[in-house]
Design an enzyme around this catalytic site. Structure first.
Site, PDB file in Angstrom:
ATOM      1  N   ASP A  23       1.088  -1.500   0.108  1.00  0.00           N
ATOM      2  CA  ASP A  23       0.056   0.243   0.206  1.00  0.00           C
ATOM      3  C   ASP A  23       0.955   1.645  -0.411  1.00  0.00           C
ATOM      4  O   ASP A  23       2.013   1.111   0.414  1.00  0.00           O
ATOM      5  CB  ASP A  23      -1.013   0.017   1.066  1.00  0.00           C
ATOM      6  CG  ASP A  23      -1.826   1.062   1.383  1.00  0.00           C
ATOM      7  OD1 ASP A  23      -2.148   1.804  -0.472  1.00  0.00           O
ATOM      8  OD2 ASP A  23      -2.903   0.803   1.553  1.00  0.00           O
TER       9      ASP A  23
HETATM   10  C1  BGC Z   1      -4.777   3.091  -0.062  1.00  0.00           C
HETATM   11  C2  BGC Z   1      -5.620   2.150  -0.862  1.00  0.00           C
HETATM   12  C3  BGC Z   1      -4.952   3.050  -2.000  1.00  0.00           C
HETATM   13  C4  BGC Z   1      -3.661   3.195  -1.824  1.00  0.00           C
HETATM   14  C5  BGC Z   1      -3.162   4.644  -3.955  1.00  0.00           C
HETATM   15  C6  BGC Z   1      -3.394   4.276  -0.108  1.00  0.00           C
HETATM   16  O1  BGC Z   1      -3.850   5.298   1.075  1.00  0.00           O
HETATM   17  O2  BGC Z   1      -4.235   2.478   1.521  1.00  0.00           O
HETATM   18  O3  BGC Z   1      -6.308   2.180  -1.007  1.00  0.00           O
HETATM   19  O4  BGC Z   1      -5.441   2.053  -3.196  1.00  0.00           O
HETATM   20  O5  BGC Z   1      -3.616   4.485  -1.269  1.00  0.00           O
HETATM   21  O6  BGC Z   1      -4.579   5.367  -4.199  1.00  0.00           O
END
Ligand code: BGC
Length: 754
Positions: A262
């Site tokens: 993530d």
């Molecule tokens: C979130 C994810 C997301 C990623 C990319 C993160 O802050 O937890 O769910 O896919 O950002 O945008």
């Protein structure tokens, strides 16, 4: 490209080129020369832009093509860049938020929705979406419950695998599809105290038996990517958890796709105190099997030296690169690096009539009717007041519908106004008090702002306009309209910035300003229908008791107004069921129907001290999982089965499967759809089991007076759980199967496994 060509390509790449395939940059790096990665010096930044294997957050066919052309020209082997984006519940046409989709209990509608999202996104230059989110959610304080389909592993698995099939179609090489990324692996929904980014403590039993099941189903549906989660799991950050990623995800779940961290999660192992620095974090992550580093410099800056110093085996790098090349190859990027993106195609497919129709259908199926005294709904009176900040609000999407144009959203007011039998007026100053012959008069008044002054929102935003004067005016106008009307429809809800990532709350009530509006209107309304727009279960305070009808509308998206008006006007009978329990009070969180049995259950009659209970609140949810009314009434017969004994061992007596059947009858006067739910309880087992677990559901549409038999097949596999032997297996003995219309059903039948 053939596998041997991919291997030849891999062998020809320099170590630096390989490492850079593992690096994902934010779109800002390409769009505005701004790197969030923290890499300060220009030379390294330029190299990153030239060689990084993937990017997130860029959309627009022309832009994507231009970036791809420039990138491929500079990439030594002309390997294409991979474009990813969070298309969570809509690219342009926005569907109900995932929690709302859970309420449909209809995986097929989510599959169709995902298919449309993929079509719009792919034409717009996207090749991978960071969806579905399959985190099991039980704590409404956590703002991200909005992104999940709810508290039940079975429902989550069904919905998520349908979404994967919708996004990916038969083949991700198809230009109308994108690759799906299952997230957040694993257990993110159990963040302590519902606070985002917090630690997770889960026994292996609960983890495997409840939390991992949904991800497993979505992975089995063929998802090409998995994303790590932000949380620690029993003390280990997911992005550095070798056991979780290598043993469970790769070996047990047979996942051979790309594992991406993530955002910044590899770097976060440093503040967690799990890695000394980014170099150690990079080592831990690559050893855990994380292929792509989303938006940190850990891999870019450290993998080369880690390999040179012999601290990381170079084989791990090759394996990760090969998985990424494979993904690019499966998407067909070596043949068409734009994956069919084109401005013309995008314009042709976006907001198509068919997409809007499906979104509208998803909305009306997602609405959950919690109360409808004296058949207040559908609306019958001719003088209707449509009051509240959500009556004409265009922000019906969520903080995750990143690309949305709110102007395309249909509000409740607009949908009412489109109705042939409605004359719509703003406030009391228009319309002279007359509609047309046989027409309903709908008068609209906003009544209040959505938020109180000084509200803190997600992503550090702060709502601090001083709105007192405006609100006084709005309230006075709404009171006038309410006094005029026979029925008031009051549209209240959370702000768009109050659910989603980074929006944990300890108070899950509506903003005070809206509660003031509620009381003022209640005092004047002859009949009151309350609509709640929300991304999470709320503590509804006195709203249910004081409303004649209550409808949960979630974050319904582009076609919100249409779908809602279809239900209010009676064109469509509501059929949604709660995918997550609504509590009496926030102090009950986490709350879910499938709790473990307790040694001191509540007595069936009377009150006894020293049983599991609160002094000031029931144990149970105010509105439980699976609950939702329709405009009709239904009867259900006792379950009957074709056998009392299910066979486990080869030589045992009994049947390989048993069929349990109920007769469902529509006893009302309108056609309606009911969701028949199958729950099972293992009565005695080597580990304490949940009091009920959803194992199946079927939706039946019945005309007034019509009956249908609804059957469920039960087989041995459905009875397996993570036993005392630390494996999934069933145990002989007694079971209870419940069939009913929500998770509180006591309509059961007992059988044996032998
Ligand atoms: C979130 C994810 C997301 C990623 C990319 C993160 O802050 O937890 O769910 O896919 O950002 O945008």
């Amino acid at each position: 490209m053939k596998q041997e060509d991919l291997l030849a390509l891999l062998n020809d790449m320099t170590p630096e080129e390989k490492i850079m395939q593992l690096v994902q940059l934010p779109g800002s790096a390409f769009e505005s020369d701004f790197a969030v990665t923290g890499i300060a010096d220009e030379a390294s930044f330029d190299k990153l832009k030239k060689l990084a294997g993937s990017v997130l957050g860029i959309r627009g066919a022309e832009k994507v093509k231009a970036i791809q052309d420039e990138y491929m020209a500079g990439q030594p082997h002309h390997i294409p860049l991979l474009f990813m984006l969070d298309v969570i519940h809509g690219h342009d046409t926005v569907f109900p938020c995932p929690l709302g989709q859970g309420a449909t209990f209809e995986p097929e509608i989510s599959r169709k929705g995902a298919e449309i999202q993929a079509k719009e996104a792919a034409a717009d230059g996207i090749q991978v979406t960071f969806s579905p989110m399959v985190d099991l959610v039980r704590d409404a304080r956590w703002g991200r419950v909005m992104e999940s389909t709810g508290e039940d592993p079975y429902l989550n698995g069904e919905m998520a695998s349908a979404m994967v099939r919708g996004y990916q179609g038969e083949s991700v090489a198809d230009k109308e599809h994108v690759a799906a990324c299952v997230k957040h692996f694993a257990g993110y929904g159990a963040s302590e105290a519902g606070r985002d980014y917090n630690s997770v403590e889960l026994s292996e039993y609960t983890l495997r038996d409840q939390y991992l099941k949904g991800y497993d189903k979505a992975i089995s549906a063929g998802a090409k990517l998995v994303m790590t989660s932000f949380n620690t799991l029993n003390g280990i950050p997911s992005s550095g958890n070798k056991w979780l990623m290598r043993d469970i995800l790769r070996k047990e779940m047979n996942f051979d796709g790309v594992l991406i961290s993530d955002w910044g999660a590899i770097g976060e192992m440093v503040p967690w105190g799990f890695a000394r620095d980014l170099k150690e974090a990079a080592k831990l992550a690559i050893e855990a099997g994380v292929d792509i580093d989303m938006c940190t410099e850990s891999y870019a800056a450290n993998l080369a030296s880690l390999i040179e110093e012999g601290k990381v085996d170079g084989k791990l790098l090759d394996e990760a690169v090969l998985r990424i090349l494979n993904l690019k190859n499966e998407i067909g990027l070596f043949e068409d690096p734009y994956h069919g993106a084109s401005k013309e195609r995008y314009e042709a497919v976006t907001f198509s009539k068919e997409s809007r129709e499906i979104a509208r259908d998803a909305v009306r199926k997602s609405l959950v009717l919690l109360k409808n005294d004296e058949e207040t709904l559908p609306l019958k009176d001719s003088n209707i007041a449509l009051i509240g900040p959500y009556a004409s609000c265009k922000n019906l999407h969520s903080s995750w519908a990143l690309s949305l144009d709110p102007e395309k959203t249909v509000t409740v007011m607009e949908a009412a106004g489109e109705s042939k039998d409605v004359s719509l007026f703003l406030g009391m100053n228009q319309g002279g008090g007359l509609g047309g012959l046989n027409k309903k008069i709908v008068r609209v008044a906003k009544g209040s702002t959505i938020l109180d002054n000084d509200t803190v929102l997600g992503f550090g935003e702060y709502h601090n306009e001083s709105l007192d004067e405006e609100n006084e005016k709005l309230l006075n106008e709404a009171i006038e309209v309410a006094e005029w009307a026979d029925t008031v429809v009051l549209c209240l809800g959370e702000d768009i910035g109050q659910s989603g990532e980074s929006t944990s709350r300890t108070n899950i009530m509506l903003p005070d300003i809206q509660m003031e509006l509620f009381y003022e209107i209640r005092r004047r309304a002859k009949k009151l229908v309350t609509l709640i727009f929300t991304g999470r279960p709320l503590d509804l305070e006195c709203i249910p008791d004081l409303s004649d009808a209550l409808l949960i509308c979630w974050r319904p998206g582009t076609e919100g107004g249409h779908g809602i008006w279809d239900v209010l006007s009676g064109k469509f009978s509501p059929s949604g069921k709660l995918p997550m329990s609504f509590p009496w009070a926030v102090g009950q969180a986490p709350i879910h129907y499938n709790v473990f049995a307790t040694g001191r259950p509540k007595p069936t009659e009377g009150v006894t001290n020293f049983t599991t209970r609160y002094l000031d609140c029931p144990n149970e949810a105010r509105y439980p999982f699976g609950y939702g009314l329709t405009y009709s009434s239904f009867d259900i017969s006792k379950p009957v089965s074709d056998n009392d004994v299910l066979k486990k061992g080869e030589n045992a007596t009994g049947a390989d499967k048993i069929n349990v059947t109920v007769k469902v009858t529509n006893t009302g006067v309108v056609a309606a759809t009911q969701t028949v739910q199958l729950y099972i309880r293992d009565l005695v087992s080597s580990r304490v089991r949940p009091v009920k677990e959803l194992k199946g559901f079927k939706k039946v549409r019945l005309l007034p007076g019509e009956s249908k038999d609804v059957s469920f097949e039960i087989n041995e596999e459905m009875l397996r759980f993570w036993t005392i032997n630390n494996k999934f297996e069933s145990e002989e003995g007694d079971f209870r199967v419940y069939v009913g219309f929500d998770s509180t059903t006591e309509n059961f039948y007992d059988f044996k496994l032998s």
